[in-house]
Design an enzyme around this catalytic site. Structure first.
Site, mmCIF file in Angstrom:
data_model
loop_
_atom_site.group_PDB
_atom_site.id
_atom_site.type_symbol
_atom_site.label_atom_id
_atom_site.label_comp_id
_atom_site.label_asym_id
_atom_site.label_seq_id
_atom_site.Cartn_x
_atom_site.Cartn_y
_atom_site.Cartn_z
ATOM 1 N N ARG A 89 0.852 -1.196 0.000
ATOM 2 C CA ARG A 89 0.000 0.000 0.000
ATOM 3 C C ARG A 89 0.890 1.248 0.000
ATOM 4 O O ARG A 89 0.582 2.240 -0.644
ATOM 5 C CB ARG A 89 -0.951 0.019 1.211
ATOM 6 C CG ARG A 89 -1.671 1.342 1.352
ATOM 7 C CD ARG A 89 -2.914 1.317 2.254
ATOM 8 N NE ARG A 89 -2.835 0.434 3.372
ATOM 9 C CZ ARG A 89 -2.162 0.673 4.513
ATOM 10 N NH1 ARG A 89 -1.506 1.803 4.684
ATOM 11 N NH2 ARG A 89 -2.146 -0.221 5.483
ATOM 12 N N ASP A 127 -8.084 20.135 -12.901
ATOM 13 C CA ASP A 127 -8.411 18.809 -13.441
ATOM 14 C C ASP A 127 -8.069 18.867 -14.928
ATOM 15 O O ASP A 127 -8.751 19.523 -15.711
ATOM 16 C CB ASP A 127 -9.901 18.517 -13.204
ATOM 17 C CG ASP A 127 -10.282 17.103 -13.613
ATOM 18 O OD1 ASP A 127 -9.647 16.564 -14.548
ATOM 19 O OD2 ASP A 127 -11.228 16.552 -13.027
HETATM 20 C C1 LIG Z 1 -12.949 15.600 -15.933
HETATM 21 C C2 LIG Z 1 -13.105 14.399 -15.051
HETATM 22 N N1 LIG Z 1 -12.521 14.395 -13.850
HETATM 23 C C3 LIG Z 1 -12.626 13.334 -13.020
HETATM 24 C C4 LIG Z 1 -13.368 12.223 -13.367
HETATM 25 C C5 LIG Z 1 -13.470 11.080 -12.413
HETATM 26 O O1 LIG Z 1 -12.626 10.038 -12.797
HETATM 27 P P1 LIG Z 1 -12.878 8.500 -12.480
HETATM 28 O O2 LIG Z 1 -14.107 8.079 -13.209
HETATM 29 O O3 LIG Z 1 -11.635 7.833 -12.942
HETATM 30 O O4 LIG Z 1 -13.081 8.397 -10.988
HETATM 31 C C6 LIG Z 1 -13.976 12.186 -14.617
HETATM 32 C C7 LIG Z 1 -14.768 11.003 -15.009
HETATM 33 O O5 LIG Z 1 -15.457 11.000 -15.995
HETATM 34 C C8 LIG Z 1 -13.845 13.301 -15.479
HETATM 35 O O6 LIG Z 1 -14.439 13.332 -16.696
#
Ligand SMILES: Cc1ncc(COP(=O)(O)O)c(C=O)c1O
Length: 380
Positions: A46, A170
Site C-alpha cells: 500500500r 483537473d
Molecule cells: C474531468 C473528469 N474528472 C474526473 C473524473 C473522475 O474520474 P474516475 O471516473 O476515474 O473516478 C472524470 C470522469 O469521468 C472526469 O471526466
C-alpha cells in the site's frame, strides 16, 4: 527531453534484475526484509510499489511536477487533493466541473464542514468575487465537462495565490500533451487516468501531481493513510498507455477538428461547443494556454427526442459514459455524466436535454463522419 521521449522513457528504466524493457508488474503485497530495519526501500505494497512508482515518476515528468501519486480512480485523486482543505475552510470551484466532483463536494465534503462556491470560472470577476478570507482552494477544470468552456489558468492562479489559496486543475480533458497547468501557475493537477492517459478504456485510475515537494509528501501520506492506491496491473496499463499518448493525441485532435468543422455545418446541430472553432468564446485563450484543442465536442440537437434518436442510430460511435479511449464514445450528459446535478441547475449551465457529447476516437475520420451523418439524418 521532448514530450514523446519523456512519455516513453521517464520512470521506465530497464528492470535492474533482468533488464526487462517493460517495467514488470510487481504483484506483491509485501517485501522480505534482510534484517530488522534493513530493506530495499519497500516494506508494504500500500505504501510502496515499484510499478506504481514508475507511473508516478512518469506522470510527474510529463506534468512538470515535483512528484505524483496514483490512486484507484480519478475521484480518489480528487478526494486526496480535497484533504488540503479543512473543516471551516472554503473552496471556489468551476460550476461546470465533472458531475462526480460536484456530487463529492456537495454531498460528502460539505457534510464535513467545508464550504463551497460554484462559479463560472471563465469569468475572472466572478471568481474574484467568490473568494472569502477562509478560501483555501480554487478547483478549476479546463476545458470543462461537458460545455468545453475554458478558464485562464495563469490569471486565476495569480489571483488565488494573492488570496492565499492553492490551485488545482483537473487536466483530464486536455492531457499533459495539450496543456501543463503547473507551468501556467497551478499548484496541483489531477487526472482521471481512466481517460486519455490510459487511453484504451480498460482501466480505472487517477493521479495527483504537485509542484512542491511538501505537497507531494502530503499526497503520499494521504495515499498511504487512506489507502485508495492504484493496483500494480492498472499502474502498468496506464504506463503502457502513456507511451503512445503523443501519437494518439495527435490523431484524436485531428479527428476532433474535422468532426467539429463538419458538425458546425450540419443543419440539425443548433449549437456546437468546441474550443477549436474561431467563434468559441475562449478560442484565443485556447490558442494561448493549450497546444491544440482536443477531441471533446458537445452539440445541441434542440430536444431530448432529437438527442435520443441520434444516440439510438449511431453504430460506430458507442453509446457510453467515459471518454479518452481509442474508440469514439458518445453520451447524453443530462441523463448520464451530469445526472446528479439538479435539473434547474443543469438547464442554467446549458446542459439541456438536447445536448450530446462526443469523445472522438482515433478511427478513420471518414467512417466517423458517415456514422454521425447517418444518425443525424433524422435531426436535420
Ligand atoms: C474531468 C473528469 N474528472 C474526473 C473524473 C473522475 O474520474 P474516475 O471516473 O476515474 O473516478 C472524470 C470522469 O469521468 C472526469 O471526466
Amino acid at each position: 527531453m521532448g514530450f514523446s521521449t519523456d512519455a516513453i522513457h521517464a520512470g521506465n528504466a530497464p528492470d535492474p534484475r533482468t533488464g526487462a524493457v517493460a517495467v514488470p508488474i510487481y504483484q506483491t503485497s509485501t517485501y522480505v526484509q534482510e534484517a530488522l530495519g534493513k530493506h530495499k526501500g519497500f516494506e508494504y505494497a500500500r505504501t510502496q510499489n515499484p510499478t506504481r512508482a514508475a507511473l508516478e515518476e512518469n506522470v510527474a515528468v510529463l506534468e512538470g511536477g515535483a512528484g505524483a501519486r496514483a490512486f484507484a480512480s480519478g475521484m480518489a485523486a480528487i478526494t486526496a487533493v480535497s484533504t488540503f482543505v479543512k473543516a471551516g475552510e472554503h473552496v471556489v470551484c468551476s460550476n461546470l466541473t465533472y458531475g462526480g466532483t460536484y456530487r463529492y463536494y456537495t454531498k460528502i465534503q460539505a457534510r464535513q464542514g467545508v464550504e463551497f462556491s460554484f462559479v463560472d470560472t471563465s469569468d475572472p470577476e466572478e471568481v474574484r468575487k467568490a473568494f472569502r478570507p477562509n478560501t483555501r482552494l480554487l478547483h478549476l477544470e479546463t476545458p470543462t465537462n461537458p460545455m468545453m468552456t475554458l478558464c485562464d489558468i495563469a490569471l486565476l492562479s495569480e489571483m488565488a495565490h494573492g488570496k492565499g489559496a492553492l490551485v488545482v486543475v483537473d487536466n483530464t480533458f486536455a492531457s499533459p500533451f495539450l496543456q501543463n497547468p503547473l507551468a501556467l501557475g497551478a499548484d496541483l493537477v489531477v487526472h482521471s487516468t481512466t481517460k486519455f492517459l490510459n487511453g484504451h478504456s480498460d482501466s480505472v485510475g487517477g493521479v495527483a501531481v504537485a509542484k512542491s515537494p511538501e505537497h507531494v509528501e502530503w499526497l503520499a501520506f494521504v495515499q498511504n493513510s487512506s489507502g485508495a492506491i492504484l493496483s500494480p496491473f492498472d499502474s502498468w496499463l496506464v504506463l503502457r498507455g502513456i507511451k503512445t499518448l503523443a501519437v494518439r493525441m495527435e490523431r484524436h485532435e485531428s479527428n476532433g477538428r474535422a468532426i467539429a468543422a463538419h458538425l458546425a455545418r450540419h443543419p440539425g446541430v443548433r449549437k456546437l461547443y468546441y474550443p477549436g472553432l474561431p467563434d468559441h468564446p475562449q478560442h484565443e485563450l485556447a490558442k494561448k494556454q493549450m497546444r491544440g484543442f482536443g477531441a471533446m465536442i458537445s452539440f445541441d440537437l434542440g430536444s431530448y427526442d432529437a438527442a435520443a434518436a441520434c444516440l439510438a442510430r449511431v453504430k460506430l460511435c458507442s453509446l457510453g459514459e467515459s471518454l479518452g479511449g481509442v474508440e469514439t464514445l458518445i453520451s447524453h450528459p443530462a441523463t448520464m455524466t451530469h445526472g446528479s446535478i439538479p435539473e434547474q441547475e443543469r438547464q442554467k449551465l446549458g446542459i439541456t436535454p438536447g445536448l450530446v457529447r462526443i469523445s472522438v476516437g482515433i478511427e478513420d475520420v471518414e467512417d466517423l463522419i458517415a456514422d454521425l451523418d447517418m444518425a443525424l439524418a433524422a435531426a436535420a
